[in-house]
Design an enzyme around this catalytic site. Structure first.
Site, PDB file in Angstrom:
ATOM      1  N   SER A  54       2.780   7.438   1.768  1.00 43.36           N
ATOM      2  CA  SER A  54       3.519   8.675   2.053  1.00 43.36           C
ATOM      3  C   SER A  54       4.981   8.350   2.355  1.00 43.36           C
ATOM      4  CB  SER A  54       2.893   9.421   3.228  1.00 43.36           C
ATOM      5  OG  SER A  54       2.691   8.547   4.327  1.00 43.36           O
ATOM      6  N   ASP A  92      -0.986   0.588   2.600  1.00 46.97           N
ATOM      7  CA  ASP A  92      -1.478   1.288   1.408  1.00 46.97           C
ATOM      8  C   ASP A  92      -1.142   0.510   0.148  1.00 46.97           C
ATOM      9  OD1 ASP A  92      -2.917   3.644   1.576  1.00 46.97           O
ATOM     10  OD2 ASP A  92      -1.143   4.893   1.937  1.00 46.97           O
ATOM     11  N   GLU A 124      -7.309   4.314  -2.736  1.00 48.65           N
ATOM     12  CA  GLU A 124      -7.841   5.668  -2.911  1.00 48.65           C
ATOM     13  C   GLU A 124      -8.934   5.672  -3.972  1.00 48.65           C
ATOM     14  OE1 GLU A 124      -4.700   8.485  -3.635  1.00 48.65           O
ATOM     15  OE2 GLU A 124      -3.626   7.945  -1.803  1.00 48.65           O
ATOM     16  N   GLU A 191      -9.691  12.903   3.514  1.00 47.72           N
ATOM     17  CA  GLU A 191      -8.507  13.774   3.526  1.00 47.72           C
ATOM     18  C   GLU A 191      -8.804  15.093   2.822  1.00 47.72           C
ATOM     19  OE1 GLU A 191      -4.779  12.047   2.267  1.00 47.72           O
ATOM     20  OE2 GLU A 191      -3.781  13.999   2.287  1.00 47.72           O
TER      21      GLU A 191
HETATM   22  O1  KIV Z   1      -0.046   7.611   2.820  1.00 48.55           O
HETATM   23  C1  KIV Z   1      -0.496   8.100   3.870  1.00 48.55           C
HETATM   24  O2  KIV Z   1       0.239   8.411   4.809  1.00 48.55           O
HETATM   25  C2  KIV Z   1      -1.943   8.302   3.950  1.00 48.55           C
HETATM   26  C3  KIV Z   1      -2.505   8.973   5.152  1.00 48.55           C
HETATM   27  C4  KIV Z   1      -2.006  10.316   5.325  1.00 48.55           C
HETATM   28  C5  KIV Z   1      -3.971   8.908   5.203  1.00 48.55           C
HETATM   29  O3  KIV Z   1      -2.634   7.901   3.061  1.00 48.55           O
END
Ligand code: KIV
Length: 295
Positions: A54, A92, A124, A191
């Protein structure tokens, strides 16, 4: 045995997270993308810090998570790593860093661990990511799963839509959750799914579930810190609770500073460095001598 750090709070590990599920102790998670924020979040006692993709939107101004690269993620992960002492640090894997080839996935995940200091990586997708999950875990890399509304699937979903609303979608979510659970992911992010579905999944799996827009029955909750602090430029999603309006605080402070500079109210004398009286007297004498020579 738990390792304790200087401030006497225990270091959070994969074991602490499973114990919390067993003890029904809610797991607290937040995103962070830079040193200062990560320090504040860690020192506030949050269990899990996620360097989420994000950051594509919150830090880099992209309009989705899809363009962000491994190198951009690493840049932020390293800054966060320098700040975090107790929280469990998850990074991530961005779009296309694990979708194309399992070897790419391994190499990219290994970079997040070796260079970015990640203690786990998040990917994911459910069933269709099983091979990647196994290969990463075989390489001693803990994996966090993420199912439901998966923002990297934006183009396939046709928008950010709540998932798991039909019987077949619920069945697929249950299958995804079950295969990831059996594979041994250390956390499972749920989510944008109905509360009832998140609750069923949480009961069905041993893995601690972390909800975002998935209701209160998950084993923990995560929010994007910019949403929580009110530092976004769009109206927040339904599930976001704003705990502060930091965006407004920043805007007001910057405007006041701008006005102070324009009116010379900033800096005032107390905000200046001064010469000692002796140095000032000597300097004045030198300037005066130079002036009289020039005349
Ligand atoms: O990228 C992110 O911030 C996320 C969370 C909101 C779970 O994947």
């Amino acid at each position: 045995m738990s390792i304790t750090t200087g401030d006497f709070r225990s270091k959070i590990t994969v074991n602490t997270l499973s114990e919390k599920k067993l003890k029904h102790e809610p797991i607290t998670c937040l995103t962070a993308y830079d040193y200062a924020t990560a320090r504040l979040v860690d020192e506030a006692g949050i269990d899990v810090i996620l360097v989420g993709d994000s950051l594509a939107q919150t830090m880099l101004g992209y309009d989705s998570t899809i363009p962000v690269t491994v190198d951009e993620m690493l840049h932020h992960a390293k800054a966060v790593r320098r700040a975090v002492r107790n929280a469990f640090l998850v990074v991530d894997m961005p779009y296309a860093s694990y979708h194309v080839d399992v070897r790419d996935a391994l190499n990219n995940a290994a970079r997040f661990v070796k260079e970015g200091g990640a203690e786990a990586v998040k990917i994911e997708g459910g069933e269709k990511r099983l091979e990647v999950v196994h290969r990463l875990m075989d390489a001693e890399i803990p994996v966090v799963g993420h199912i439901g509304l998966t923002p990297q699937s934006l183009n396939m979903m046709g928008g950010y839509k709540v998932q798991g609303k039909t019987l077949s979608a619920i069945e697929q979510l249950m299958r995804d959750a079950t295969v990831l659970d059996r594979a041994g992911v250390c956390l499972l992010v749920l989510e944008g799914i109905p509360r009832e579905v998140a609750s069923m999944i949480t009961e069905a799996v041993e893995t601690p579930t972390i909800g975002i827009g998935a209701g209160p029955d998950c084993d923990g909750q995560i929010l994007v810190i910019h949403d929580l602090l009110g530092m976004t430029f769009q109206p927040p999603a339904k599930f976001v609770r704003r705990y502060a309006d930091v965006g407004q605080v920043i805007a007001n402070s910057v405007k006041t500073y701008r006005d102070d500079v324009k009116t010379r109210a900033y800096p005032d004398d107390a905000e200046c460095y001064h010469l000692s009286k002796e140095m000032f007297t000597s300097l004045a004498a030198i300037v005066e001598r130079k002036r009289s020579i020039q005349k």
